[in-house]
Design an enzyme around this catalytic site. Structure first.
Site, PDB file in Angstrom:
ATOM      1  N   GLY A 209       0.823  -1.200   0.000  1.00  0.00           N
ATOM      2  CA  GLY A 209       0.000   0.000   0.000  1.00  0.00           C
ATOM      3  C   GLY A 209       0.852   1.242   0.000  1.00  0.00           C
ATOM      4  N   SER A 210       0.266   2.334   0.393  1.00  0.00           N
ATOM      5  CA  SER A 210       0.969   3.609   0.368  1.00  0.00           C
ATOM      6  C   SER A 210       1.942   3.725   1.530  1.00  0.00           C
ATOM      7  CB  SER A 210      -0.039   4.758   0.433  1.00  0.00           C
ATOM      8  OG  SER A 210      -0.662   4.799   1.699  1.00  0.00           O
ATOM      9  N   THR A 211       2.905   4.616   1.383  1.00  0.00           N
ATOM     10  CA  THR A 211       3.873   4.859   2.443  1.00  0.00           C
ATOM     11  C   THR A 211       3.179   5.377   3.694  1.00  0.00           C
ATOM     12  OG1 THR A 211       5.579   5.339   0.795  1.00  0.00           O
ATOM     13  CG2 THR A 211       5.972   6.136   3.026  1.00  0.00           C
ATOM     14  N   GLY A 214       1.537   2.551   5.322  1.00  0.00           N
ATOM     15  CA  GLY A 214       2.581   1.652   5.799  1.00  0.00           C
ATOM     16  C   GLY A 214       3.084   2.047   7.179  1.00  0.00           C
ATOM     17  N   GLU A 231       5.571  -3.295   1.301  1.00  0.00           N
ATOM     18  CA  GLU A 231       5.778  -3.009  -0.119  1.00  0.00           C
ATOM     19  C   GLU A 231       5.010  -1.743  -0.430  1.00  0.00           C
ATOM     20  OE1 GLU A 231       7.994  -4.517  -1.514  1.00  0.00           O
ATOM     21  OE2 GLU A 231       8.180  -6.358  -0.352  1.00  0.00           O
ATOM     22  N   CYS A 265       2.741   0.220  -9.045  1.00  0.00           N
ATOM     23  CA  CYS A 265       3.705   0.944  -8.211  1.00  0.00           C
ATOM     24  C   CYS A 265       5.072   1.019  -8.850  1.00  0.00           C
ATOM     25  CB  CYS A 265       3.803   0.294  -6.837  1.00  0.00           C
ATOM     26  SG  CYS A 265       4.430  -1.392  -6.874  1.00  0.00           S
TER      27      CYS A 265
END
Length: 500
Positions: A209-211, A214, A231, A265
């Site tokens: 997913g997104s930072t 995360g 990831e 991504c």
């Protein structure tokens, strides 16, 4: 693979937080833990059976899976085969082919002073693995980590994205038909369910997913000291200097960027291009887009759609405020299943959003750079990307990126392909992620590495270190364990420094 917002926001309001305590996830974690702890999963035959069952799930229900993904994400059917179902099956087959080799204990040497003895590293199942998947590759990024978890002898909980309700419902229905509840369980729902799930204790979490999300997952995992594989995303750049055939470069860039409507991504986020290569590259990209999608891409059956209204509006906002020159595409139509045309923008404003965030859509900015030095400096100035692509036949240019930049993965001469090479671990670095999986890396990542040393009772060579320690014994121990004279391994370095 992730978007700027591919996973639940995981930031509940106070009301939602209170409600989380009342959510019934339908989980039986004790059942999963018992399976993981009773020794059943150590058996390679058991692991092979689970992997075979997972393979059957994908193969036997491929049509249903394809229909669900196409309905939820807008992905063409052949693209589903290439990037979802076949990717999972190939991962399973690769794990099955090497399972015995990759899970076998690894012998390591023992120092002479400890002999006779043997030492080895054993890979133990960690226990219960939680897999949280995004919407952009809803099957691959859910079941590929699951395959690694099963190969390593773990049980698992799957959390598909709520953005793909048909896929989530299908996974919830199919998993119990092929895998026992004591092996894998599925939880569906949105932010409250995911938040409640993260409050539970797991033995490893794999999140894609997104930072931003995360960080939330990692904070939740820290409450239980749970290891994580994250990831995440990032702005994956490409570099083009004109030393490669630009027609080939353009076709590969267009394929890598516009697959899944750019919602990948590791898609090339933007291209750093030298002045002499820029205009020829634009013309080659124009030809490649027409070759792939025809004169009117909106009518093409090979071009995917943006997933929903929110993502479409975000991309339209990027198109409205880029400050550069649109040389290809630019059209969009929310009424047509959130269509955004393959678009190329030359030299957007440096402070524009299109150069400030991960695009995650079919918009490709070209940024003119003077040379490879400026390009590598720009890469180093940002967060470490998840992927980096170099299109150059110049060995010095390739070396400049290899040694002068850091990224999760790197491909020279093409985009995306490193994720499909079964022997290469896939993962990020820094803000683009931590940990890696695929193939052997999945088993290594999702196993506990236990060190085991075995020393026989006779002869009892340890008597030399038992007390008491008279002078002669102290002298002998010092000579064996810390000799006064050793080969000077730094001597060559010192000689060079003296000459300099």
């Amino acid at each position: 693979m992730t978007s700027t917002s591919p996973a639940p926001a995981l930031a509940p309001t106070a009301h939602e937080a209170d409600a989380t305590d009342q959510i019934d996830l339908g989980l039986d974690l004790d059942l999963l833990r018992r399976t993981a702890r009773d020794g059943t999963t150590y058996d390679l035959a058991w692991r092979r059976a689970q992997l075979a069952a997972l393979r059957d799930l994908v193969v036997e229900h491929e049509d249903e899976i394809t229909e669900a993904i196409t309905a939820d994400v807008g992905k063409p059917a052949l693209e589903v085969r290439l990037t979802e179902t076949s990717a999972v099956v190939q991962e399973i087959d690769h794990l099955l082919a090497h399972l015995e080799e990759w899970t076998a204990p690894r012998t390591v040497p023992v120092p002479a002073v400890m002999r006779p003895a043997t030492a080895e590293v054993q890979l133990q199942p960690k226990g219960v693995v939680l897999v949280i998947a995004p919407w952009n590759y809803p099957l691959q990024l859910l079941l590929s980590p699951l395959a690694g978890a099963l190969a390593a002898g773990n049980t698992a909980v799957l959390k598909p994205s709520e953005t793909v309700p048909r896929v989530a419902a299908l996974v919830e229905r199919l998993v119990p038909q092929h895998l026992g509840r004591e092996v894998v369980q599925v939880v569906t729902g949105g932010v409250p369910e995911t938040t409640a799930l993260l409050a539970e204790r797991f033995d490893h979490i794999v999140f894609t997913g997104s930072t931003r999300v995360g960080r939330i997952v990692m904070r939740a995992a820290a409450e239980h000291l749970t290891p994580v594989t994250l990831e995440l995303g990032g702005r994956s750049p490409a570099f083009v200097d004109g030393t490669m055939d630009l027609q080939v470069v353009a076709r590969r860039l267009a394929w890598g960027k516009f697959t899944n409507a750019g919602q990948t991504c590791i898609a090339p986020d933007h291209v750093l291009v030298t002045p002499e290569a820029r205009e020829p590259l634009v013309e080659a990209l124009r030809a490649a887009v027409e070759e792939f999608f025809g004169p009117d891409p909106q009518r093409s059956g090979d071009l995917g759609r943006v997933v929903d209204a929110g993502q479409h509006a975000r991309l339209v906002g990027l198109l409205d405020g880029h400050g550069g020159q649109v040389v290809i595409g630019g059209q969009h139509d929310a009424a047509d299943r959130f269509f955004v045309a393959p678009t190329v923008i030359v030299d957007p404003a440096p402070d524009s959003a299109v150069l400030g965030e991960e695009i995650f859509g079919p918009i490709l900015p070209l940024v003119t750079v003077a040379d490879v030095e400026e390009a590598t400096a720009l890469v180093r100035a940002g967060e470490h990307p998840l992927a980096l692509y170099v299109f150059s036949d110049d060995p010095a240019v390739r070396a400049a990126f290899t040694t002068g930049t850091t990224s999760g993965g790197m491909t020279i001469g093409a985009p995306l392909l490193h994720i499909a090479a079964p022997g290469l671990p896939f993962g990020g670095v820094g803000s683009s992620g931590m940990g890696a999986y695929h193939g052997r890396a999945s088993i290594e990542e999702l196993s506990h590495h236990r060190s085991v040393l075995t020393k026989p009772a006779t002869p009892d060579t340890l008597r030399v270190v038992y007390p008491p320690h008279p002078a002669w014994k102290q002298s002998a121990i010092r000579r064996v364990l810390m000799p006064l004279r050793r080969p000077d391994v730094l001597a060559p370095v010192r000689r060079i420094l003296r000459r300099g």
